[in-house]
Each structure stands twice: as C-alpha cells, then as structure tokens.
Design a protein around this motif. Structure first.
Motif, PDB file in Angstrom:
ATOM      1  N   GLU A 140      40.136  -6.934  11.028  1.00 49.13           N
ATOM      2  CA  GLU A 140      39.487  -6.008  10.085  1.00 49.13           C
ATOM      3  C   GLU A 140      40.166  -6.111   8.710  1.00 49.13           C
ATOM      4  O   GLU A 140      39.501  -6.178   7.678  1.00 49.13           O
ATOM      5  N   ARG A 161      38.981  -9.272   7.177  1.00 48.63           N
ATOM      6  CA  ARG A 161      37.598  -9.145   6.715  1.00 48.63           C
ATOM      7  C   ARG A 161      37.543  -8.415   5.382  1.00 48.63           C
ATOM      8  O   ARG A 161      36.864  -8.831   4.437  1.00 48.63           O
ATOM      9  N   LEU A 162      38.313  -7.332   5.268  1.00 49.47           N
ATOM     10  CA  LEU A 162      38.320  -6.553   4.012  1.00 49.47           C
ATOM     11  C   LEU A 162      38.864  -7.399   2.872  1.00 49.47           C
ATOM     12  O   LEU A 162      38.306  -7.422   1.769  1.00 49.47           O
ATOM     13  N   GLU A 216      36.238  -9.678   1.822  1.00 48.81           N
ATOM     14  CA  GLU A 216      35.135  -8.978   1.137  1.00 48.81           C
ATOM     15  C   GLU A 216      35.496  -8.726  -0.330  1.00 48.81           C
ATOM     16  O   GLU A 216      34.690  -8.869  -1.223  1.00 48.81           O
ATOM     17  N   ASN A 217      36.748  -8.283  -0.548  1.00 50.18           N
ATOM     18  CA  ASN A 217      37.092  -7.782  -1.898  1.00 50.18           C
ATOM     19  C   ASN A 217      38.062  -8.680  -2.646  1.00 50.18           C
ATOM     20  O   ASN A 217      38.456  -8.348  -3.750  1.00 50.18           O
ATOM     21  N   LEU A 221      30.513 -18.199   5.556  1.00 51.84           N
ATOM     22  CA  LEU A 221      31.428 -17.424   4.693  1.00 51.84           C
ATOM     23  C   LEU A 221      31.316 -17.916   3.251  1.00 51.84           C
ATOM     24  O   LEU A 221      31.315 -17.125   2.302  1.00 51.84           O
ATOM     25  N   ARG A 243      28.315 -16.428   1.667  1.00 47.54           N
ATOM     26  CA  ARG A 243      28.507 -14.992   1.432  1.00 47.54           C
ATOM     27  C   ARG A 243      29.384 -14.760   0.199  1.00 47.54           C
ATOM     28  O   ARG A 243      29.043 -13.987  -0.696  1.00 47.54           O
ATOM     29  N   VAL A 244      30.487 -15.498   0.104  1.00 40.28           N
ATOM     30  CA  VAL A 244      31.421 -15.328  -1.026  1.00 40.28           C
ATOM     31  C   VAL A 244      30.757 -15.794  -2.327  1.00 40.28           C
ATOM     32  O   VAL A 244      30.800 -15.097  -3.345  1.00 40.28           O
ATOM     33  N   ALA A 296      28.255 -13.510  -3.685  1.00 32.63           N
ATOM     34  CA  ALA A 296      28.833 -12.338  -4.377  1.00 32.63           C
ATOM     35  C   ALA A 296      29.422 -12.746  -5.727  1.00 32.63           C
ATOM     36  O   ALA A 296      30.139 -11.980  -6.376  1.00 32.63           O
ATOM     37  N   GLY A 306      30.755 -11.000   9.225  1.00 34.95           N
ATOM     38  CA  GLY A 306      29.906  -9.870   9.558  1.00 34.95           C
ATOM     39  C   GLY A 306      29.397  -9.979  10.980  1.00 34.95           C
ATOM     40  O   GLY A 306      29.233 -11.059  11.515  1.00 34.95           O
TER      41      GLY A 306
END
Ligand code: BV8
Length: 255
Positions: free
Chosen positions: A10, A13-14, A17-18, A98, A101-102, A105, A253
């Motif tokens: 987790e 993953r965070l 994400e950020n 991935l 996704r990146v 963004a 995800g």
C-alpha cells in the motif's frame, strides 16, 4: 500475504500514485516467471544450473569469445531461442500498465532494463532503455554490420555473415562499456526521479547497481521487489519480498 507485506504494498502504491517521475530498473528476476533462468540467486532456475560446466559470468566476456567463439555463440543462440519461446509474464504486463497510468497522469516513466530478452517490449512497454543490449540483435565483429538471424538455431557455430565475418550478439559483456545513449538516458532520468523501483536484480553488476545511489541523491522513494534480499535491501525505503509476477499487478490498481 502477511499484514506487513500488504502495508508495504500500500505504501508503494501511494508512492507510485503521488511520487512524480518514475524510474524502474529490472534484472533477470523479472523474466524468471517466463521460464528464463537468472544468472545468480537460489534455486535450480539459474543459468549456471542449466548450462552445466560453464559459469555465465565467464562466458559473457570478450576474452571468452576470443578464446572460443563457437562455445560463446552456441550459448547465446541457446538463450536467444529460449527468449523467443518465452512469453511476457504478469510482472512485465503490470509494468506496461503502470507506464500507461503514470504517463496518463502527465508524469515521466522510464524503464531501464539489464535484460536482453526483449520481453518488456513484447509486453507493451515503450521507450525501454536496454542497458546491456539485446540478444535479438547480432552484428559483424569487425564491421558492426547487422546480421540477419534464422528463425531457429544457426546452422553452425560460430556463425558468420555471408562474407565469412564472425558475428556476435549485440549485448554488453563484462569489461565492455554500456551504450553511451543508454547511460546518458539513465543519468538524465535518475536526476529527476521521485520513485525508483528496483525489480528482480541482485544489484551486483555496475554501473546499474549504482543507480539506486543516484535515485536516493535525487530524493526518490526507493522500492525493491525481490523474493530474496540483495545488496541494496538494506538501503531501500520499501522492501517487497516476493515474485514480480505476484507483487507488481498490485501496483496497477485492483490487483
Ligand atoms: C563497464 C551480458 C566499464 C548480457 C552482463 C564499477 C563501475 C563500473 C564497472 C564495474 C564496477 N565494478 C565492477 C565493474 C565491472 C563489471 C561489474 O559490475 N562486475 C560485477 C560482477 C562486480 N561491470 C562491467 O563490466 C560493465 N561494464 O562498466 O565497463 C568500461 C567503461 C569504458 C570502457 C570500457 C569499459 C558491464 C556490465 C554488463 C555485463 N553484462 N550480461 C547477457 O549475457 O545477458 S551482466 C549480467 O548480469 C546480465 O546482463 C544481468 O542482467 C546482469 C545483472 O544480473 P541480474 O539481472 O541482477 O540477475 P541476477 O541473476 O544476478 O539476479 C536475479 C535476481 O532476481 C535475484 O536477486 C533473485 O532473487 C531475483 N528473482 C528471482 N526470481 C524472481 C526474482 N525477482 C523478482 N521476481 C522473481 N520471480
């Protein structure tokens, strides 16, 4: 999977994400679940276990080729055919997802691989930086002229161009410099990376093994995915003990 591992995933993953620009470094472990043996590490799946009597690290050198081009080209052709028969595994596919996704963004995603098997590209990854070249490309030893490769094994070893010039795989052997453009690309992205992901590498072969230091200097969150501990396990921020094919889908995800 234990609670700690779940929490670490987790956290990873965070971070992904950020965490700004993402740099991924892969090694032979990411292709292990595609039945391509690794060079080192436990288990009978290592190259040395499969290619009895010869240590890959002594075969992957200009000296070995000089001494016995037939043996070295036979070894590489055996590996080339194994790579052609292999399929990308969920770990390769997750990295391609991935990247989408990146980049979707608006952030940069760069995959640096030490692998020569071409499986990242076959899984859909783009802009892959092949630090150690490719077993799928061979060239004339003197002229550098690209060789046309047969579907199956070469007829004889060492193989040659039509004009009789010896050919070799376009991989980087020990003691050879990495391709200049690959080294420059890696240096550029490592200077601005927010997350550094080291997957399936024992982190003993340089200069790639030093990339984590560059990432840490850039202030990146560092993450390792490997079933065993490695030379960098003591310095990464997040250590995910597991197989790439099992862990990586959790980053994109759902999984
Ligand atoms: C160079 C050829 C200079 C292609 C390979 C400091 C700086 C610079 C160089 C050096 C230095 N110190 C020493 C050196 C010299 C040398 C080096 O690093 N030696 C080491 C052994 C100490 N480096 C070099 O020679 C490099 N050249 O720097 O030249 C120069 C400059 C100018 C002019 C002239 C010269 C060249 C390095 C490239 C060598 N070529 N291979 C081929 O045949 O494939 S290296 C070989 O090892 C492969 O490419 C492989 O990719 C690479 C690294 O191995 P890993 O990918 O990490 O794989 P390994 O098997 O070790 O580990 C697998 C891991 O996966 C394990 O941890 C296992 O637990 C894990 N795993 C298993 N299953 C899974 C898994 N992980 C996840 N999921 C699973 N399912």
């Amino acid at each position: 999977m234990g609670v700690d591992q779940q929490q670490s995933i987790e956290k990873a993953r965070l971070a992904l994400e950020n965490g700004g620009n993402v740099v991924v470094l892969t090694g032979s472990g990411v292709s292990a679940e595609s039945n391509i043996p690794t060079f080192r590490g436990g288990g009978a799946e290592t190259m040395a276990a499969l290619w009895a009597d010869f240590d890959p690290r002594t075969l992957a050198t200009p000296e070995a080729f000089e001494a016995d081009p037939g043996l070295v080209t036979r070894w590489y052709d055996w590996r080339r055919l194994m790579c052609l028969r292999a399929e990308p595994n969920p770990g390769h596919l997750a990295l391609a997802a991935l990247q989408k996704r990146v980049e979707g963004a608006g952030r940069r995603f760069t995959l640096l691989t030490q692998n020569v098997d071409g499986l990242h590209q076959r899984a859909g990854s783009t802009g892959v930086v092949e630090l150690h070249g490719s077993i799928m490309r061979w060239r004339g030893v003197r002229s550098g002229a690209p060789a046309v490769l047969p579907e199956g094994p070469f007829d004889s070893y060492p193989p040659t161009l039509d004009n009789g010039e010896l050919i070799r795989p376009s991989v980087v052997w020990f003691g050879e410099a990495l391709p200049g453009d690959a080294v420059r690309a890696a240096g550029e992205v490592l200077r601005s990376c927010g997350v550094f992901l080291s997957i399936g590498t024992s982190s003993v072969v340089y200069p790639a093994a030093g990339f984590i230091d560059d990432a840490r200097r850039a202030g990146a969150v560092t993450i390792e995915v490997n079933p065993e501990s490695t030379a960098i396990s003591g310095v990464v921020d997040i250590c995910l003990r597991g197989a790439a094919g099992g862990v990586l889908p959790a980053f994109v995800g759902g999984g």
